[in-house]
Design an enzyme around this catalytic site. Structure first.
Site, PDB file in Angstrom:
ATOM      1  N   PHE A 166       0.857  -1.193   0.000  1.00 20.30           N
ATOM      2  CA  PHE A 166       0.000   0.000   0.000  1.00 20.30           C
ATOM      3  C   PHE A 166       0.888   1.235   0.000  1.00 20.30           C
ATOM      4  O   PHE A 166       1.771   1.366   0.846  1.00 20.30           O
ATOM      5  CB  PHE A 166      -0.927   0.033   1.228  1.00 20.30           C
ATOM      6  CG  PHE A 166      -1.851   1.227   1.215  1.00 20.30           C
ATOM      7  CD1 PHE A 166      -3.078   1.158   0.567  1.00 20.30           C
ATOM      8  CD2 PHE A 166      -1.478   2.428   1.801  1.00 20.30           C
ATOM      9  CE1 PHE A 166      -3.927   2.264   0.525  1.00 20.30           C
ATOM     10  CE2 PHE A 166      -2.326   3.542   1.758  1.00 20.30           C
ATOM     11  CZ  PHE A 166      -3.556   3.454   1.121  1.00 20.30           C
ATOM     12  N   ASP A 191       9.250   2.636   1.217  1.00 25.23           N
ATOM     13  CA  ASP A 191       8.131   3.405   1.759  1.00 25.23           C
ATOM     14  C   ASP A 191       8.130   3.252   3.282  1.00 25.23           C
ATOM     15  O   ASP A 191       7.723   2.221   3.807  1.00 25.23           O
ATOM     16  CB  ASP A 191       6.828   2.872   1.146  1.00 25.23           C
ATOM     17  CG  ASP A 191       5.604   3.643   1.620  1.00 25.23           C
ATOM     18  OD1 ASP A 191       5.699   4.339   2.646  1.00 25.23           O
ATOM     19  OD2 ASP A 191       4.549   3.527   0.973  1.00 25.23           O
ATOM     20  N   LYS A 224       3.254  10.650   7.805  1.00 27.08           N
ATOM     21  CA  LYS A 224       2.559  10.316   9.049  1.00 27.08           C
ATOM     22  C   LYS A 224       3.144  10.965  10.315  1.00 27.08           C
ATOM     23  O   LYS A 224       2.764  12.065  10.651  1.00 27.08           O
ATOM     24  CB  LYS A 224       2.485   8.797   9.200  1.00 27.08           C
ATOM     25  CG  LYS A 224       1.524   8.150   8.185  1.00 27.08           C
ATOM     26  CD  LYS A 224       1.099   6.783   8.622  1.00 27.08           C
ATOM     27  CE  LYS A 224       0.300   6.034   7.572  1.00 27.08           C
ATOM     28  NZ  LYS A 224      -1.129   6.190   7.666  1.00 27.08           N
TER      29      LYS A 224
HETATM   30  N1  PLP Z   1       2.491   4.538   2.324  1.00 30.24           N
HETATM   31  C1  PLP Z   1       2.119   3.783   3.362  1.00 30.24           C
HETATM   32  C2  PLP Z   1       2.955   2.603   3.732  1.00 30.24           C
HETATM   33  C3  PLP Z   1       0.968   4.082   4.093  1.00 30.24           C
HETATM   34  O1  PLP Z   1       0.590   3.314   5.105  1.00 30.24           O
HETATM   35  C4  PLP Z   1       0.198   5.210   3.699  1.00 30.24           C
HETATM   36  C5  PLP Z   1      -1.048   5.553   4.420  1.00 30.24           C
HETATM   37  O2  PLP Z   1      -1.603   4.800   5.157  1.00 30.24           O
HETATM   38  C6  PLP Z   1       0.634   5.978   2.617  1.00 30.24           C
HETATM   39  C7  PLP Z   1       1.776   5.616   1.948  1.00 30.24           C
HETATM   40  C8  PLP Z   1      -0.153   7.180   2.178  1.00 30.24           C
HETATM   41  O3  PLP Z   1      -0.019   8.199   3.119  1.00 30.24           O
HETATM   42  P1  PLP Z   1      -1.105   9.391   3.187  1.00 30.24           P
HETATM   43  O4  PLP Z   1      -2.373   8.805   3.673  1.00 30.24           O
HETATM   44  O5  PLP Z   1      -0.476  10.379   4.139  1.00 30.24           O
HETATM   45  O6  PLP Z   1      -1.194   9.948   1.811  1.00 30.24           O
END
Ligand code: PLP
Length: 388
Positions: free
Chosen positions: A131, A216, A245
């Site tokens: 994700f 990520d 986050k």
């Molecule tokens: N990458 C990961 C691993 C995530 O868990 C999330 C969100 O849950 C994102 C990217 C996307 O972040 P945002 O919701 O701040 O756009």
């Protein structure tokens, strides 16, 4: 009309909302509008690492708001300069350029653009169950059909391989591959940690093929897994690290940390109005300091081990496994058992908030300030309910 009714009238509809209006937070605790207290094992989905309303963070918000809130990156800024310097002290060696933005998906989006720009190649390989966010590039790297299908066609050039299988990754990477994007612990995918062996082999594959490695760390960064970054658990340094986050203590912010294998980025090719704004930078500085001063990363490791021990001690033949790293934990029920949402609802009635990631997986990710007593209390609620 109460808060829920009022919000429900005009909300977009895209969120599966819980029947609860949260109005206050402090440390690992939050309160609803009826004054009920909860231990928060959602933490804004991995945002509130330093706890809710940490006084140092609250003070930084208030004082920077009286100094300067906005300053586009066409100008230099004291808080931004200080934050970049501070990030250098905690980021893995070699990641020495930073692009600041406003969310995790924007960090992924930028990392994909930088990888294409730097390599002159187009393709991106990511993992099944991965994700990475909801905007078009990040969504194209995300695997779940439910998120992708309604928005086709997505960005061309993306493919997905099984997570943890190096042979499949080797087959997928070609001379057209700009980057591989992976999470070290797949969060939304069910809290699935990858092995050091796998990540080191992926790193080597990238080195051999001139492919860039994007890790990520949006959910795993800033202490969540008991290290500053989950990459440390598997002994690799990526070429691009996506952050978000928890970076700014709850204030929206994202970042891309950039390593030496990424080419110089030409002026004007990318940017953001709010990216690197002094308010978020000032707050991020204090949030980073709190993580260090209060030894919250050590606490995440210690409390995470205790929490996981407790989850592992639950006797229920429907449970497949408890797993995780630091304070990013999950209990997976056997697929046919399902019921994750119902367990979360029962825990809510007992004063603990948590979130399912699938029909059969419950994730526990409390603020890193959670105390031993609070972990004990949480387990006292969780054990009987998850034994049912
Ligand atoms: N990458 C990961 C691993 C995530 O868990 C999330 C969100 O849950 C994102 C990217 C996307 O972040 P945002 O919701 O701040 O756009």
């Amino acid at each position: 009309m109460n808060t829920i009714q009022l919000e429900q009238q005009h909300t977009s509809g895209v969120y599966g909302k819980r029947d609860l209006a949260i109005v206050k937070g402090e440390g690992a605790r939050i309160w609803d509008d009826e004054g009920n207290e909860y231990i928060d094992c959602v933490a804004g989905i991995g945002v509130a690492n330093v706890g809710h309303c940490h006084p140092t963070v609250a003070f930084a918000i208030a004082s920077q708001a009286q100094q300067l809130v906005t300053c586009q990156e066409m100008f230099y800024n004291d808080r931004r300069a200080q934050l970049l310097d501070q990030l250098m002290a905690v980021l893995p060696d070699g990641l020495d350029r930073i692009f600041l933005c406003n969310s995790g998906t924007e960090a992924i989006e930028g990392a994909i653009k930088f990888a294409r720009l730097s390599t002159g190649r187009t393709n991106i390989v990511s993992a099944m169950r991965g994700f990475h966010g909801r905007t078009y590039g990040a969504l194209s790297a995300t695997h779940k059909k439910h998120y992708r299908q309604p928005f086709m066609p997505l960005v061309p050039g993306f493919s997905h391989v099984p997570f943890g299988k190096i042979d499949k990754m080797r087959t997928a990477v070609t001379e057209d591959t700009a980057a591989i994007i992976l999470e070290v612990v797949q969060g939304e995918g069910g809290v699935r940690p990858g092995t050091a062996e796998y990540f080191q082999a992926v790193r080597q594959l990238c080195d051999e093929t001139g492919t860039l490695l994007i890790i990520d760390e949006v959910q795993t960064g800033f202490g969540r897994t008991g290290r500053w970054f989950a990459s440390e658990h598997v002994g690799i340094v990526p070429d691009l690290m996506a952050l978000g986050k928890a970076i700014a203590g709850g204030v929206p912010m994202g970042a891309i940390a950039i390593g030496p294998r990424v080419a110089d980025l030409p002026t004007g090719v990318h940017g953001s109005t709010f990216g690197g704004n002094p308010l978020a930078c000032a707050v991020a500085r204090e949030a980073l300091k709190v993580l260090t001063d209060e030894q919250l990363i050590e606490n995440a490791e210690k409390m995470g081990a205790k929490f996981l021990d407790g989850l592992n001690s639950i006797q229920n033949s429907k449970i497949k496994e408890a797993r995780g790293r630091g304070l990013l934990l999950a209990v997976e029920f056997k697929k046919e058992a399902g019921g994750a949402r119902q367990y979360c609802e029962k825990l809510k009635e007992n004063g603990l908030l948590c979130k399912e990631t699938h029909d059969n997986i419950i994730r526990f990710a409390p603020p890193l300030v959670i105390t031993e007593e609070q972990v004990d209390w949480a387990l006292e609620q969780i054990k009987p309910i998850l034994s049912m």
